[in-house]
Design a protein around this motif. Sequence first.
Motif, PDB file in Angstrom:
ATOM      1  N   GLY A 192       6.374  -2.557  -4.052  1.00 30.80           N
ATOM      2  CA  GLY A 192       6.381  -1.304  -3.035  1.00 30.80           C
ATOM      3  C   GLY A 192       5.232  -1.263  -1.848  1.00 30.80           C
ATOM      4  N   ILE A 193       4.464  -2.285  -2.033  1.00 31.66           N
ATOM      5  CA  ILE A 193       3.206  -2.110  -1.375  1.00 31.66           C
ATOM      6  C   ILE A 193       2.839  -3.403  -0.260  1.00 31.66           C
ATOM      7  N   GLY A 194       3.271  -4.623  -0.784  1.00 37.09           N
ATOM      8  CA  GLY A 194       3.087  -5.706  -0.014  1.00 37.09           C
ATOM      9  C   GLY A 194       2.403  -7.001  -0.730  1.00 37.09           C
ATOM     10  N   PRO A 195       2.444  -7.902  -0.003  1.00 35.58           N
ATOM     11  CA  PRO A 195       1.656  -9.153  -0.303  1.00 35.58           C
ATOM     12  C   PRO A 195       0.210  -8.935  -0.441  1.00 35.58           C
ATOM     13  N   HIS A 196      -0.503  -9.574  -1.183  1.00 35.63           N
ATOM     14  CA  HIS A 196      -2.109  -9.209  -1.379  1.00 35.63           C
ATOM     15  C   HIS A 196      -2.658 -10.656  -1.906  1.00 35.63           C
ATOM     16  N   TYR A 197      -4.151 -10.645  -1.884  1.00 37.79           N
ATOM     17  CA  TYR A 197      -4.626 -11.711  -2.440  1.00 37.79           C
ATOM     18  C   TYR A 197      -5.936 -11.122  -2.946  1.00 37.79           C
ATOM     19  N   GLU A 198      -6.268 -11.737  -4.234  1.00 36.05           N
ATOM     20  CA  GLU A 198      -7.587 -11.409  -4.922  1.00 36.05           C
ATOM     21  C   GLU A 198      -8.675 -12.076  -4.230  1.00 36.05           C
ATOM     22  N   MET A 199      -9.863 -11.069  -3.891  1.00 35.02           N
ATOM     23  CA  MET A 199     -10.891 -11.420  -3.012  1.00 35.02           C
ATOM     24  C   MET A 199     -11.875 -11.148  -3.804  1.00 35.02           C
TER      25      MET A 199
END
Length: 152
Positions: free
Chosen positions: A138-145
């Motif tokens: 429901g929010i979209g693509p992410h990466y852990e940083m």
Amino acid sequence: MKKLQLPMVKFIPFELTLPLRSKILRNGQPLKECVLPTDQIDGAFHLAFYVEEEIACIGSFFPKNYTDRKELGYQLRGMASDAQFKGKGCGTKLVQFAIEYIGKTNAEYIWCNARSSAIEFYKKLGFELASNEFEIAGIGPHYEMILNLKKI
């Protein structure tokens, strides 16, 4: 004559983050749907970058270790800039303030789930990719940083 106020970062109650979270991060959801479960835990704090009397940018920080790391870390969540202030340095100043503040604690790093569209913003602040791209429903693509504070 009204005195001009300089732009500044301030600590705020979490309730003041909700309108911008709703508008920018949650597609206009009701404010009560924008409360994070970590908003009121011990050690959590919320920042706003003000331009005049208006909140231009927000971010919430709370103690939470990243995956299996044993050292104390802080997670950044709910970072958002109002559209009219995007790209004007407000977010950078807010995160730099948080880095300095958290750097005075025993924390060794700050981490976040960064939207794919914000990767370059975080890289410029010294964050490094720590995962492959993943989807938050429901929010979209992410990466852990992660930003290691001891290197700063």
